[in-house]
Write a protein that holds these residues in place. Structure first.
Motif, short mmCIF file in Angstrom:
data_model
loop_
_atom_site.label_atom_id
_atom_site.label_comp_id
_atom_site.label_asym_id
_atom_site.label_seq_id
_atom_site.Cartn_x
_atom_site.Cartn_y
_atom_site.Cartn_z
N ILE A 104 0.84 -1.20 0.02
CA ILE A 104 0.10 0.03 0.03
C ILE A 104 0.98 1.16 0.11
N ALA A 105 2.02 1.21 0.73
CA ALA A 105 2.76 2.32 0.90
C ALA A 105 3.48 2.78 -0.40
N THR A 106 4.00 1.55 -1.16
CA THR A 106 4.59 1.65 -2.33
C THR A 106 3.64 2.28 -3.26
N LYS A 107 2.41 1.83 -3.27
CA LYS A 107 1.32 2.18 -4.49
C LYS A 107 1.13 3.73 -4.07
N MET A 108 1.01 4.11 -2.91
CA MET A 108 0.42 5.60 -2.52
C MET A 108 1.86 6.54 -2.93
N LYS A 109 3.10 5.96 -2.80
CA LYS A 109 4.15 6.79 -3.22
C LYS A 109 4.27 7.11 -4.84
N GLN A 110 3.58 6.26 -5.47
CA GLN A 110 3.56 6.40 -6.81
C GLN A 110 2.41 7.16 -7.34
N GLN A 111 1.55 7.60 -6.50
CA GLN A 111 0.23 8.32 -7.05
C GLN A 111 0.86 9.91 -7.00
N THR A 112 0.27 10.75 -7.81
CA THR A 112 0.50 12.26 -7.62
C THR A 112 -0.73 12.67 -6.73
N VAL A 113 -1.78 12.33 -6.24
CA VAL A 113 -2.59 12.54 -5.42
C VAL A 113 -3.50 11.66 -4.57
N VAL A 114 -3.37 11.65 -3.30
CA VAL A 114 -3.79 10.58 -2.52
C VAL A 114 -4.72 11.25 -1.59
N GLY A 115 -5.84 10.50 -1.44
CA GLY A 115 -6.95 11.18 -0.83
C GLY A 115 -6.73 10.94 0.53
N ALA A 116 -7.40 11.76 1.50
CA ALA A 116 -7.29 12.04 2.98
C ALA A 116 -8.44 12.72 3.52
N ASP A 117 -8.60 12.42 4.83
CA ASP A 117 -9.65 12.93 5.70
C ASP A 117 -9.10 13.30 6.65
N GLU A 118 -9.74 14.31 7.59
CA GLU A 118 -9.30 14.75 8.76
C GLU A 118 -10.54 14.52 9.79
N THR A 119 -10.18 14.42 11.05
CA THR A 119 -11.29 14.24 12.01
C THR A 119 -10.76 14.78 13.08
N GLU A 120 -11.90 15.67 13.75
CA GLU A 120 -11.56 16.29 15.18
C GLU A 120 -11.15 15.22 16.33
N ILE A 121 -10.26 15.49 17.09
CA ILE A 121 -9.90 14.59 18.08
C ILE A 121 -9.47 15.30 19.28
N LYS A 122 -9.94 14.94 20.51
CA LYS A 122 -9.55 15.51 21.80
C LYS A 122 -8.36 14.74 22.36
N VAL A 123 -7.29 15.79 22.75
CA VAL A 123 -5.88 15.36 23.05
C VAL A 123 -5.52 16.19 24.41
N ASP A 124 -5.73 15.42 25.58
CA ASP A 124 -5.63 16.42 26.74
C ASP A 124 -6.62 17.39 26.99
N GLY A 125 -7.97 16.89 26.48
CA GLY A 125 -9.07 17.83 26.62
C GLY A 125 -8.87 19.10 25.59
N LYS A 126 -7.94 19.06 24.67
CA LYS A 126 -7.67 20.21 23.56
C LYS A 126 -8.21 19.36 22.40
N LYS A 127 -8.67 20.64 21.64
CA LYS A 127 -9.20 20.15 20.22
C LYS A 127 -7.82 19.95 19.24
N GLY A 128 -7.88 19.07 18.65
CA GLY A 128 -6.93 18.67 17.51
C GLY A 128 -7.58 18.02 16.38
N TRP A 129 -6.53 17.50 15.37
CA TRP A 129 -7.04 17.02 14.15
C TRP A 129 -6.17 15.86 13.80
N PHE A 130 -7.04 14.81 13.52
CA PHE A 130 -6.47 13.48 13.25
C PHE A 130 -6.41 12.99 11.58
N TRP A 131 -5.72 13.02 10.95
CA TRP A 131 -5.50 12.98 9.68
C TRP A 131 -5.56 11.35 9.11
N ALA A 132 -6.43 11.08 8.32
CA ALA A 132 -6.43 9.72 7.84
C ALA A 132 -6.13 9.49 6.43
#
Length: 132
Positions: A104-132
């Motif tokens: 999967i990593a090899t195929k992703m590195k070969q792509q010009t565009v890779v889809g991603a998404d972000e989700t809000e996540i709490k870390v130590d009570g603070k708002k942060g972002w988790f990228w998937a």
């Protein structure tokens, strides 16, 4: 027919144990025959594929911590499994998955565009972002 009703239920979960034994026999010519264990039976107690698959589902998909999974198996399945064993089984899954992750990593590195998404996540009570 005037009416119809159904009740659905699941059967009680009861662990099923399969015991494997090694026998040794010396025959009249002096040769010793020794039986083998199945290749997947590596320790005095092993956990079968259904238990392993359940652990592989509960932790990464349902986000159950080790303590909760251990309690689930003890309370619901009548099968005590330690948190350490759960951790070891998950580490074995991670090792088995490494070749697929590498592909999967090899195929992703070969792509010009890779889809991603972000989700809000709490870390130590603070708002942060988790990228998937």
């Amino acid at each position: 027919m005037v009416s119809r009703r159904q009740v659905v239920d699941i059967p009680p979960i009861k662990p099923e144990y399969t015991e494997h034994r090694i026998y040794k026999k010396t025959i009249s010519c002096g040769h010793c025959n020794l039986s083998d264990l199945p290749v997947q039976v590596k320790t005095s107690i092993s956990y079968g594929s259904n238990i392993q698959a359940t652990i592989a589902y509960l932790h990464p998909r349902q986000y159950l911590p080790f303590e909760s999974m251990s309690a689930f198996f003890a309370d619901f399945c009548n099968l005590p499994i330690s948190q350490g064993t759960i951790c070891n089984l998950l580490q074995n899954f991670a090792e088995k998955a490494k070749p697929a992750f590498a592909i999967i990593a090899t195929k992703m590195k070969q792509q010009t565009v890779v889809g991603a998404d972000e989700t809000e996540i709490k870390v130590d009570g603070k708002k942060g972002w988790f990228w998937a």
